[in-house]
Design a protein around this motif. Structure first.
Motif: not given
Lengths: 394, 82
Positions: A206-209, A220-227, A338-345, A387-392
Motif C-alpha cells: 500500500a505504501q509503495d502504491g 492538494d490531490r495527494r492521499l494519506l495512508m490514513g485514508a 471501534l477500529v484502532g490503527f497504531g502508527t505504521p512502522r 483489502l490493504l494488499q490490493e493494488p491502490l
C-alpha cells in the motif's frame, strides 16, 4: 407549521447556547440546511433543520442557553396557507424543562463609537440592527436627513463588510469537553462488554502504491495512508455488517445500511472529537480523503455539523505518524465497534521464508460482545488486511 | 520575496490550517509535528496551501526539509530563487 427545537447532540447534553442564526424570518429552508450554530461541550456545532419550509419566527435569541427540546424557531410548511390559519402546534411534550436560568444572555452590544454617541443621528431600527450585528454606527455612512443612518444604510454596510473571520479559538471549553468525554466513556465501559482483537498488517504494498501515486499529484490531490486505512475498514464492513450500527439501551441492536464512519480527531489543546464521514461506503479513496481533510479542518476551526456528531455508526481512530504501535479503543456509545490503527512502522516480517523489513501497522478492534463475537471480529480484521494488499485504486 | 515576506506568508498559511496556534509563539526551531502538534493531515493541508501560494510542486521527497520554520524558510527561499 413545525417547531424547530434544540437538538440533542449526545446523550450527555442537557442544554446548548444559541450562538448564531444563519437564517431570518421569511427565508426558505430545505431539509438538511444549516440554520443555526449552537455552542455545546463539543464546540460550536452547525445545526441542520429537519423540515422544508419558510422560517416564520425565530423564537430563541442569540446568547440564550436553552435545554434540549426547547423551541428555537417555527417553520411554516411549503405551500401551507397563511400562517394564521394553520392550527397551533401541539403542546410541548411533557417533561420539557423551562429554559435554564443560567447566566444572563449576552446580547450583542454596539461597540462604543469613537465620537460622542449623541453626534450620530440614526433611526431606531438602524440602531437596533447595528447593535444586533455589532456594527458601530460611526462607521456607517448615513443617507437620511442630515446624514442620519437609516436601516438600509446599516444593511448595506453589513453586506459590504468582509465575512466574519472564523473565530481563532473555536469557543471550546476544554473542561466541558473533558466532562463530555468522561460521561461517554464511563457509560461505554459501564454498559458495553468490550472484547478486543489485534492483528499486524503488512503495509509495504500500500505504501509503495501510495508513494508512486502521490509522486504524480500536486499536494492538494495527494492521499494519506490514513485514508487508505479508513477505506479498508469501511469496505470490510460488507463482510461483517453487524459491526456497523447502534445499540440504544432498551432496544434491539440496529444495523445500519449506511456507513457513517466516525474519524477520531485529537485537538491540540487536549480533548477529542469523532465526527462522522456520512455515507462513507459510497466514497472512493479520493472522495474519502477529501471528506477527511474537510472534517479535520472544520473540527479544528470548530465548525462541525449536527449530523456529523450524532449519526456515526462506527469509529476509526488512528494514532497517525508519531504515535506508538497499537491503540485499543473505547467504543463511542451507542455504536458497537471501534477500529484502532497504531502508527505504521518498519518492522521485521517473514516474507518468502526470510526476514524482510516491511512497513507494518497493528490494527485493533474493540467490539460490543452483546452484538458480535470474536470470530466475526477476526474475520473483519482479516478482511481489512486482505483489502490493504490490493493494488491502490484512487 | 524577502525571507521576512516568505515568513509572513508561511505563518498565514500555517494559522489558516491550525487556527488554534498563535503565530507569535512559533519558534524558529519548533518541529511542526513533534512540538507544535501538527498531524499528517494538517501538514498536508499546509503543503497544499504553500503549493497554491507559491506554485511550487513540493514533492513528498522534500517533506523532510519542512520540519521547522527555519528549515521551511531555507527550503522556500532556495526553491523560489533570488
Amino acid at each position: 407549521m413545525t417547531d424547530f427545537k434544540m437538538p440533542s447532540l449526545g446523550a450527555d447534553m442537557e442544554a446548548g447556547k444559541l450562538a448564531q442564526w444563519l437564517v431570518a424570518p421569511g427565508d426558505k429552508v430545505a431539509r438538511g440546511d444549516v440554520v443555526a450554530v449552537v455552542e455545546t461541550q463539543k464546540g460550536a456545532i452547525e445545526i441542520e433543520c429537519f423540515d422544508a419550509g419558510e422560517v416564520a419566527e425565530l423564537v430563541a435569541k442569540v446568547g440564550q442557553t436553552l435545554p434540549v427540546g426547547a423551541l428555537l424557531a417555527r417553520i411554516g410548511s411549503p405551500g401551507a396557507a397563511e400562517a394564521g390559519t394553520v392550527p397551533p402546534a401541539a403542546p410541548a411534550p411533557t417533561g420539557q424543562a423551562a429554559p435554564i436560568p443560567g447566566p444572563e444572555p449576552v446580547f450583542a452590544q454596539a461597540p462604543q463609537p469613537s465620537v460622542e454617541p449623541g453626534a450620530i443621528l440614526a433611526s431606531p431600527a438602524a440602531k437596533a440592527r447595528a447593535a444586533e450585528a455589532r456594527v458601530a454606527l460611526s462607521e456607517v455612512a448615513g443617507s437620511g436627513p442630515g446624514g442620519a443612518v437609516l436601516l438600509a444604510d446599516v444593511d448595506r454596510h453589513i453586506a459590504a463588510r468582509p465575512a466574519a473571520p472564523p473565530t481563532a479559538k473555536p469557543g471550546l471549553d476544554m473542561a466541558e469537553m473533558r466532562r463530555a468525554i468522561a460521561a461517554a466513556m464511563t457509560r461505554s465501559k459501564r454498559e458495553i462488554p468490550h472484547y478486543y482483537l489485534s492483528h499486524e498488517i503488512d503495509l509495504q504494498t500500500a505504501q509503495d502504491g501510495l508513494a508512486a501515486l502521490n509522486a504524480t499529484r500536486t499536494p492538494d490531490r495527494r492521499l494519506l495512508m490514513g485514508a487508505l486505512l479508513v477505506r479498508a475498514a469501511v469496505r470490510a464492513l460488507d463482510k461483517v455488517p453487524e459491526l456497523n450500527g447502534r445499540y440504544e439501551a432498551g432496544t434491539a441492536p440496529a444495523r445500519s445500511e449506511a456507513v457513517h464512519c466516525g474519524v477520531a480527531v485529537s485537538l491540540r489543546g487536549g480533548g477529542l472529537i469523532a465526527p462522522a464521514i456520512l455515507d462513507a461506503a459510497t466514497k472512493d479513496t479520493d472522495a474519502l480523503m477529501a471528506a477527511m481533510r474537510d472534517l479535520v479542518a472544520r473540527a479544528r476551526a470548530g465548525r462541525l455539523r449536527m449530523s456529523e456528531i450524532t449519526q456515526g455508526t462506527i469509529t476509526v481512530s488512528s494514532l497517525g505518524e508519531s504515535g506508538v504501535d497499537a491503540l485499543f479503543g473505547v467504543i463511542f456509545p451507542p455504536q458497537v465497534a471501534l477500529v484502532g490503527f497504531g502508527t505504521p512502522r518498519v518492522r521485521p516480517m517473514i516474507r518468502d521464508g526470510g526476514v524482510a523489513a516491511r512497513l507494518a501497522v497493528t490494527v485493533s478492534l474493540a467490539a460490543d460482545h452483546r452484538v458480535s463475537d470474536g470470530r466475526r471480529g477476526a474475520l473483519f480484521l482479516a478482511e481489512i488486511d486482505r483489502l490493504l494488499q490490493e493494488p491502490l485504486t484512487p | 520575496m524577502t525571507r521576512n515576506e516568505i515568513r509572513a506568508a508561511f505563518l498565514a498559511d500555517m494559522t489558516e490550517v491550525a487556527p488554534d496556534l498563535d503565530p507569535a509563539a512559533i519558534g524558529e526551531t519548533d518541529r511542526f509535528q513533534d512540538d507544535l502538534g501538527l498531524d499528517s493531515m494538517d501538514f498536508l493541508n499546509l503543503v497544499s496551501a504553500l503549493h497554491k501560494r507559491f506554485g511550487l510542486p513540493i514533492p513528498e521527497a522534500d517533506y523532510s526539509r519542512l520540519v521547522t520554520l527555519a528549515m521551511a524558510l531555507d527550503y522556500l527561499e532556495e526553491a523560489l530563487g533570488p
